[in-house]
Design a protein around this motif. Structure first.
Motif, PDB file in Angstrom:
ATOM      1  N   HIS A 173       0.848  -1.192   0.000  1.00  0.00           N
ATOM      2  CA  HIS A 173       0.000   0.000   0.000  1.00  0.00           C
ATOM      3  C   HIS A 173       0.889   1.249   0.000  1.00  0.00           C
ATOM      4  O   HIS A 173       1.582   1.527   0.974  1.00  0.00           O
ATOM      5  CB  HIS A 173      -0.922  -0.007   1.218  1.00  0.00           C
ATOM      6  CG  HIS A 173      -2.120   0.865   1.071  1.00  0.00           C
ATOM      7  ND1 HIS A 173      -2.042   2.239   1.047  1.00  0.00           N
ATOM      8  CD2 HIS A 173      -3.434   0.565   0.929  1.00  0.00           C
ATOM      9  CE1 HIS A 173      -3.252   2.745   0.916  1.00  0.00           C
ATOM     10  NE2 HIS A 173      -4.118   1.754   0.839  1.00  0.00           N
ATOM     11  N   ARG A 174       0.857   2.020  -1.059  1.00  0.00           N
ATOM     12  CA  ARG A 174       1.792   3.141  -1.206  1.00  0.00           C
ATOM     13  C   ARG A 174       1.506   4.273  -0.226  1.00  0.00           C
ATOM     14  O   ARG A 174       2.435   4.925   0.259  1.00  0.00           O
ATOM     15  CB  ARG A 174       1.733   3.663  -2.643  1.00  0.00           C
ATOM     16  CG  ARG A 174       2.330   2.683  -3.654  1.00  0.00           C
ATOM     17  CD  ARG A 174       2.534   3.330  -5.000  1.00  0.00           C
ATOM     18  NE  ARG A 174       3.202   2.428  -5.924  1.00  0.00           N
ATOM     19  CZ  ARG A 174       3.565   2.759  -7.154  1.00  0.00           C
ATOM     20  NH1 ARG A 174       3.312   3.976  -7.620  1.00  0.00           N
ATOM     21  NH2 ARG A 174       4.187   1.881  -7.927  1.00  0.00           N
ATOM     22  N   MET A 175       0.234   4.540   0.064  1.00  0.00           N
ATOM     23  CA  MET A 175      -0.089   5.607   1.021  1.00  0.00           C
ATOM     24  C   MET A 175       0.417   5.256   2.421  1.00  0.00           C
ATOM     25  O   MET A 175       0.854   6.130   3.164  1.00  0.00           O
ATOM     26  CB  MET A 175      -1.592   5.852   1.036  1.00  0.00           C
ATOM     27  CG  MET A 175      -2.136   6.436  -0.258  1.00  0.00           C
ATOM     28  SD  MET A 175      -1.368   8.025  -0.673  1.00  0.00           S
ATOM     29  CE  MET A 175      -1.911   9.034   0.699  1.00  0.00           C
ATOM     30  N   LYS A 176       0.352   3.987   2.759  1.00  0.00           N
ATOM     31  CA  LYS A 176       0.888   3.535   4.046  1.00  0.00           C
ATOM     32  C   LYS A 176       2.381   3.831   4.138  1.00  0.00           C
ATOM     33  O   LYS A 176       2.861   4.430   5.110  1.00  0.00           O
ATOM     34  CB  LYS A 176       0.626   2.040   4.210  1.00  0.00           C
ATOM     35  CG  LYS A 176       1.441   1.370   5.312  1.00  0.00           C
ATOM     36  CD  LYS A 176       1.248  -0.135   5.291  1.00  0.00           C
ATOM     37  CE  LYS A 176       2.192  -0.808   6.288  1.00  0.00           C
ATOM     38  NZ  LYS A 176       1.990  -2.279   6.326  1.00  0.00           N
ATOM     39  N   TRP A 177       3.123   3.414   3.115  1.00  0.00           N
ATOM     40  CA  TRP A 177       4.572   3.616   3.152  1.00  0.00           C
ATOM     41  C   TRP A 177       4.935   5.086   3.001  1.00  0.00           C
ATOM     42  O   TRP A 177       5.937   5.535   3.549  1.00  0.00           O
ATOM     43  CB  TRP A 177       5.238   2.779   2.066  1.00  0.00           C
ATOM     44  CG  TRP A 177       5.121   1.312   2.321  1.00  0.00           C
ATOM     45  CD1 TRP A 177       4.483   0.389   1.550  1.00  0.00           C
ATOM     46  CD2 TRP A 177       5.633   0.588   3.453  1.00  0.00           C
ATOM     47  NE1 TRP A 177       4.572  -0.865   2.115  1.00  0.00           N
ATOM     48  CE2 TRP A 177       5.281  -0.764   3.282  1.00  0.00           C
ATOM     49  CE3 TRP A 177       6.365   0.967   4.586  1.00  0.00           C
ATOM     50  CZ2 TRP A 177       5.614  -1.747   4.207  1.00  0.00           C
ATOM     51  CZ3 TRP A 177       6.703  -0.008   5.509  1.00  0.00           C
ATOM     52  CH2 TRP A 177       6.339  -1.342   5.312  1.00  0.00           C
ATOM     53  N   GLY A 178       4.112   5.846   2.290  1.00  0.00           N
ATOM     54  CA  GLY A 178       4.360   7.284   2.195  1.00  0.00           C
ATOM     55  C   GLY A 178       4.273   7.960   3.551  1.00  0.00           C
ATOM     56  O   GLY A 178       5.101   8.826   3.885  1.00  0.00           O
ATOM     57  N   PHE A 179       3.287   7.558   4.365  1.00  0.00           N
ATOM     58  CA  PHE A 179       3.160   8.109   5.716  1.00  0.00           C
ATOM     59  C   PHE A 179       4.370   7.761   6.564  1.00  0.00           C
ATOM     60  O   PHE A 179       4.944   8.628   7.243  1.00  0.00           O
ATOM     61  CB  PHE A 179       1.892   7.580   6.383  1.00  0.00           C
ATOM     62  CG  PHE A 179       1.704   8.057   7.798  1.00  0.00           C
ATOM     63  CD1 PHE A 179       1.041   9.244   8.053  1.00  0.00           C
ATOM     64  CD2 PHE A 179       2.205   7.327   8.869  1.00  0.00           C
ATOM     65  CE1 PHE A 179       0.871   9.684   9.364  1.00  0.00           C
ATOM     66  CE2 PHE A 179       2.045   7.765  10.171  1.00  0.00           C
ATOM     67  CZ  PHE A 179       1.373   8.952  10.425  1.00  0.00           C
ATOM     68  N   TRP A 180       4.787   6.488   6.546  1.00  0.00           N
ATOM     69  CA  TRP A 180       5.904   6.070   7.387  1.00  0.00           C
ATOM     70  C   TRP A 180       7.227   6.656   6.900  1.00  0.00           C
ATOM     71  O   TRP A 180       8.139   6.887   7.702  1.00  0.00           O
ATOM     72  CB  TRP A 180       5.989   4.553   7.451  1.00  0.00           C
ATOM     73  CG  TRP A 180       4.896   3.926   8.253  1.00  0.00           C
ATOM     74  CD1 TRP A 180       3.987   3.011   7.837  1.00  0.00           C
ATOM     75  CD2 TRP A 180       4.588   4.184   9.639  1.00  0.00           C
ATOM     76  NE1 TRP A 180       3.128   2.675   8.853  1.00  0.00           N
ATOM     77  CE2 TRP A 180       3.480   3.380   9.973  1.00  0.00           C
ATOM     78  CE3 TRP A 180       5.138   5.018  10.606  1.00  0.00           C
ATOM     79  CZ2 TRP A 180       2.910   3.392  11.244  1.00  0.00           C
ATOM     80  CZ3 TRP A 180       4.573   5.025  11.877  1.00  0.00           C
ATOM     81  CH2 TRP A 180       3.477   4.222  12.183  1.00  0.00           C
ATOM     82  N   ILE A 181       7.348   6.908   5.600  1.00  0.00           N
ATOM     83  CA  ILE A 181       8.556   7.568   5.086  1.00  0.00           C
ATOM     84  C   ILE A 181       8.702   8.955   5.702  1.00  0.00           C
ATOM     85  O   ILE A 181       9.780   9.333   6.189  1.00  0.00           O
ATOM     86  CB  ILE A 181       8.503   7.660   3.548  1.00  0.00           C
ATOM     87  CG1 ILE A 181       8.765   6.288   2.923  1.00  0.00           C
ATOM     88  CG2 ILE A 181       9.539   8.656   3.026  1.00  0.00           C
ATOM     89  CD1 ILE A 181       8.555   6.248   1.424  1.00  0.00           C
ATOM     90  N   ILE A 182       7.614   9.728   5.712  1.00  0.00           N
ATOM     91  CA  ILE A 182       7.658  11.075   6.300  1.00  0.00           C
ATOM     92  C   ILE A 182       7.911  10.992   7.795  1.00  0.00           C
ATOM     93  O   ILE A 182       8.704  11.765   8.363  1.00  0.00           O
ATOM     94  CB  ILE A 182       6.338  11.817   6.007  1.00  0.00           C
ATOM     95  CG1 ILE A 182       6.173  12.006   4.498  1.00  0.00           C
ATOM     96  CG2 ILE A 182       6.319  13.163   6.723  1.00  0.00           C
ATOM     97  CD1 ILE A 182       4.834  12.600   4.108  1.00  0.00           C
ATOM     98  N   HIS A 183       7.259  10.051   8.455  1.00  0.00           N
ATOM     99  CA  HIS A 183       7.399   9.879   9.905  1.00  0.00           C
ATOM    100  C   HIS A 183       8.852   9.584  10.284  1.00  0.00           C
ATOM    101  O   HIS A 183       9.425  10.246  11.179  1.00  0.00           O
ATOM    102  CB  HIS A 183       6.484   8.743  10.355  1.00  0.00           C
ATOM    103  CG  HIS A 183       6.321   8.624  11.831  1.00  0.00           C
ATOM    104  ND1 HIS A 183       7.209   7.921  12.613  1.00  0.00           N
ATOM    105  CD2 HIS A 183       5.383   9.126  12.681  1.00  0.00           C
ATOM    106  CE1 HIS A 183       6.827   7.983  13.880  1.00  0.00           C
ATOM    107  NE2 HIS A 183       5.724   8.702  13.953  1.00  0.00           N
ATOM    108  N   GLU A 184       9.454   8.605   9.622  1.00  0.00           N
ATOM    109  CA  GLU A 184      10.830   8.233   9.944  1.00  0.00           C
ATOM    110  C   GLU A 184      11.821   9.306   9.503  1.00  0.00           C
ATOM    111  O   GLU A 184      12.862   9.496  10.143  1.00  0.00           O
ATOM    112  CB  GLU A 184      11.177   6.899   9.284  1.00  0.00           C
ATOM    113  CG  GLU A 184      10.336   5.725   9.760  1.00  0.00           C
ATOM    114  CD  GLU A 184      10.476   5.466  11.245  1.00  0.00           C
ATOM    115  OE1 GLU A 184      11.525   5.827  11.817  1.00  0.00           O
ATOM    116  OE2 GLU A 184       9.542   4.886  11.834  1.00  0.00           O
TER     117      GLU A 184
END
Length: 309
Positions: A188-199
């Motif tokens: 899921h790209r939106m999931k990984w997009g959120f965690w990319i910004i978070h990390e």
């Protein structure tokens, strides 16, 4: 003879179909399934080794806290440090939530448990993030008016940041239905997009602290080496998690594996690391006096002014 055999075959087939239970196609099931004893059942997201890597260190650390709880509470009462009392209470809260999170990994792949798993994950991550951010806030403060004022200011700032983070996660999970805490849909790209910004944000903050430490402004930060060992470890973990999320966002299996490795390290080792870095010395004092190098530096910085006046 052939006609009789054919008729018998048709009768057996008809009888078996009359007792069969129709199941939806596998593609329509929300979770992967496997056959056990001829029946379809929900499959665990991760293997036994993954669950053991999470549960065993967490249980051992909780047992360690339980064994030393009486002695630690006595020292907290005699030490009269509001900061240490607050962080010890927060540590216990985070440990209980994290133990439940590590022990109930099967919820994320069980039909009907999605909401419970998302709520458990939300509060567990929030408690651990609150500890993490409040400690960073202490490290980044240039002046300390008093112990209570520092504690209140730090907790308010940390609460605002964690509150915003929780609000965004609630919108993502319950508003848009993105599987932030569920590993079934790993592409899921939106999931990984959120965690990319978070990390990325966490990596940037830890990187900034390291930059200040090696710059001409290093005197504005505490000089205890253990602080910077902690910051280095968290910087590496956050950077690796960011790299894993970036790869996972492209569909790379190695990125998902790398991110899962950082999840194991964070949930199984972060709380023991925090305890060893910021609380262990306090509880090892035999005479309840904060006169060692660590607490002398913190006292000079004003951490305990209100506690000792």
């Amino acid at each position: 003879m052939m006609a009789k055999n054919l008729e018998a075959t048709i009768n057996v087939t008809t009888a078996s179909e009359s007792f069969s239970v129709s199941l939806p196609p596998i593609a329509e099931l929300p979770f992967p399934v496997e056959s056990i004893g001829g029946n379809e059942s929900v499959r665990q997201c991760h293997g036994v080794l993954y669950d053991a890597a999470l549960v065993v260190p967490t249980v051992l650390f909780v047992l360690y806290l339980v064994v030393h709880a009486k002695k630690n509470l006595t020292k907290l009462c005699n030490g009269r440090s509001y900061i240490m009392i607050s962080y010890y209470a927060l540590l216990w809260l985070a440990c209980v939530l994290n133990l439940a999170w590590c022990s109930l990994q099967g919820w994320q792949c069980s039909a009907g448990k999605e909401v419970a798993w998302n709520l458990l994950s939300l509060f567990t991550v929030a408690a651990m993030l609150y500890l993490e951010i409040s400690l960073m806030a202490f490290l980044l403060q240039e002046s300390y008016a008093s112990g209570l004022e520092t504690l209140a200011r730090t907790f308010i700032i940390s609460g605002i940041i964690v509150g915003v983070d929780m609000l965004l996660k609630v919108i993502y999970v319950f508003g848009f239905g993105f599987p932030l805490f569920i590993d079934v849909d790993s592409t899921h790209r939106m999931k990984w997009g959120f965690w990319i910004i978070h990390e990325l944000l966490l990596t940037a903050v830890y990187g900034f602290i390291l930059f200040v430490h090696f710059s001409k402004w290093r005197e504005k930060l505490p000089s205890r080496p253990a602080f910077y060992h902690y910051v280095v470890v968290m910087f590496v973990v956050s950077a690796v998690a960011f790299f894993g999320c970036a790869l996972a966002g492209t569909g790379a299996a190695f990125g998902i594996w790398l991110y899962n490795l950082t999840v194991i390290c964070y949930h199984s080792l972060y709380l023991p690391l925090l305890y060893a870095t910021f609380l262990a010395d306090f509880f090892q004092e035999e005479n309840f006096l904060l006169d060692n190098a660590y607490y002398s530096e913190m006292k000079d910085a004003g951490f305990f002014d209100a506690d000792w006046e």
